[in-house]
Design a protein around this motif. Structure first.
Motif, short mmCIF file in Angstrom:
data_model
loop_
_atom_site.label_atom_id
_atom_site.label_comp_id
_atom_site.label_asym_id
_atom_site.label_seq_id
_atom_site.Cartn_x
_atom_site.Cartn_y
_atom_site.Cartn_z
N ALA A 16 66.68 30.43 -19.98
CA ALA A 16 66.35 29.07 -20.42
C ALA A 16 67.46 28.52 -21.33
N ALA A 17 68.01 29.38 -22.18
CA ALA A 17 69.09 28.95 -23.06
C ALA A 17 70.30 28.51 -22.24
N VAL A 18 70.66 29.27 -21.22
CA VAL A 18 71.79 28.89 -20.36
C VAL A 18 71.53 27.52 -19.75
N GLU A 19 70.36 27.33 -19.19
CA GLU A 19 70.03 26.06 -18.54
C GLU A 19 70.15 24.88 -19.52
N LEU A 20 69.54 25.04 -20.69
CA LEU A 20 69.54 23.94 -21.65
C LEU A 20 70.91 23.71 -22.28
N PHE A 21 71.62 24.78 -22.58
CA PHE A 21 72.96 24.61 -23.15
C PHE A 21 73.88 23.91 -22.15
N ALA A 22 73.74 24.28 -20.87
CA ALA A 22 74.57 23.64 -19.85
C ALA A 22 74.21 22.15 -19.70
N GLU A 23 72.92 21.83 -19.81
CA GLU A 23 72.47 20.43 -19.66
C GLU A 23 72.77 19.59 -20.90
N ARG A 24 72.46 20.14 -22.08
CA ARG A 24 72.47 19.35 -23.31
C ARG A 24 73.58 19.69 -24.29
N GLY A 25 74.13 20.88 -24.16
CA GLY A 25 75.06 21.37 -25.17
C GLY A 25 74.31 22.20 -26.20
N ILE A 26 75.01 23.08 -26.86
CA ILE A 26 74.38 24.00 -27.81
C ILE A 26 73.70 23.23 -28.95
N ALA A 27 74.38 22.24 -29.50
CA ALA A 27 73.86 21.52 -30.66
C ALA A 27 72.61 20.70 -30.33
N HIS A 28 72.42 20.35 -29.08
CA HIS A 28 71.31 19.47 -28.69
C HIS A 28 70.23 20.21 -27.91
N ALA A 29 70.19 21.52 -28.06
CA ALA A 29 69.17 22.33 -27.40
C ALA A 29 68.44 23.14 -28.48
N PRO A 30 67.40 22.57 -29.07
CA PRO A 30 66.68 23.28 -30.12
C PRO A 30 65.90 24.48 -29.56
N THR A 31 65.59 25.40 -30.46
CA THR A 31 64.85 26.59 -30.03
C THR A 31 63.49 26.22 -29.45
N SER A 32 62.91 25.13 -29.91
CA SER A 32 61.61 24.71 -29.36
C SER A 32 61.75 24.37 -27.87
N ALA A 33 62.84 23.72 -27.50
CA ALA A 33 63.07 23.38 -26.09
C ALA A 33 63.36 24.64 -25.27
N ILE A 34 64.11 25.57 -25.86
CA ILE A 34 64.42 26.82 -25.16
C ILE A 34 63.14 27.60 -24.90
N SER A 35 62.31 27.75 -25.92
CA SER A 35 61.07 28.52 -25.74
C SER A 35 60.15 27.82 -24.74
N SER A 36 60.09 26.49 -24.80
CA SER A 36 59.26 25.75 -23.84
C SER A 36 59.75 25.97 -22.42
N ARG A 37 61.07 25.88 -22.20
CA ARG A 37 61.64 26.10 -20.86
C ARG A 37 61.39 27.53 -20.39
#
Length: 189
Positions: A16-37
Motif C-alpha cells: 500500500a505504501a508503494v502504491e500511495l507513494f507512487a501516486e501522491r509522493g512520500i510527503a502527501h501519503a499519510p499513514t492513515s491513507a496507507i493503513s486504509s489502502r
C-alpha cells in the motif's frame, strides 16, 4: 501476550505504501491513507512500523532485497563489460515490471529520511563499484570516484527506463543506446 505479527499484513502495508507513494509522493501519503489502502487499522500499521520513517526505511530495504534476488545469477567471473551489462539489463527489466517501485526508490533516496544502514551497499552496489573501478582503470577514468560512476550509471539507467515507459516502440534501441552511453562514459570508447 501480544499476538504474533502477520507477514501478510506487513506485506499489505508495504505494498500500500508503494502504491500511495507512487501516486501522491512520500510527503502527501499519510499513514492513515496507507493503513486504509492496506485494509488495516492505523494502529496496526504502527504495530509493524513505529514511525513513518521506520516504514520508509524498511520499504527501501525490502526493495533492495528484491533487486539482489533478481541478481542471484550474477556473472561474477565475467569481464567488466559483461558484468555491467548484466546489471543494466536486470535493472531495466525490473523497472519495466515494477515502474512504481522505481519511482518510489527515487523518492526515498532523495527524501533525506533514510538511515545509513538502509543505504548501505548491497550486492548490486558492491559489484557496480567493483566494475566501475575496473572499467575506470581500463578507460582512464581512474581519478573518478567509483561512487560517482555508480550514480552516473543509475541516473542513465533510470532515464532510460523512463524513456522506454513513454516510448515502448523504441525499447530495444533505447536499451542499447543507454548502455553504449554508460560504457563510453566509463571507458571512453
Amino acid at each position: 501476550m501480544a499476538r504474533p505479527k502477520s507477514d501478510i499484513k506487513r506485506k499489505a502495508i508495504l505494498d500500500a505504501a508503494v502504491e500511495l507513494f507512487a501516486e501522491r509522493g512520500i510527503a502527501h501519503a499519510p499513514t492513515s491513507a496507507i493503513s486504509s489502502r492496506a485494509g488495516v487499522a492505523e494502529g496496526t500499521l504502527f504495530t509493524y512500523f513505529k514511525t513513518k520513517d521506520e516504514l520508509l526505511n524498511e520499504l527501501y530495504r525490502e526493495m533492495r532485497k528484491e533487486i539482489d534476488q533478481e541478481m542471484a545469477d550474477f556473472p561474477f567471473s565475467a569481464d567488466v563489460r559483461a558484468r555491467l551489462r548484466f546489471v543494466w539489463d536486470r535493472f531495466l527489466d525490473l523497472a519495466e515490471r515494477h515502474p512504481k517501485q522505481l519511482k518510489v526508490q527515487q523518492q526515498l533516496r532523495s527524501s533525506g529520511r533514510l538511515l545509513k544502514d538502509a543505504e548501505a551497499p548491497n550486492m548490486v552496489i558492491t559489484e557496480l563499484l567493483r566494475a566501475s573501478r575496473e572499467g575506470a582503470k581500463v578507460g582512464g577514468l581512474h581519478e573518478a570516484s567509483p561512487e560517482y560512476l555508480v550514480l552516473m550509471f543509475r541516473a542513465q539507467a533510470e532515464a532510460t527506463a523512463e524513456f522506454i515507459a513513454a516510448h515502448e516502440e523504441m525499447r530495444s534501441e533505447s536499451r542499447e543506446l543507454g548502455f553504449k552511453l554508460v560504457w563510453r562514459a566509463l571507458i571512453g570508447q
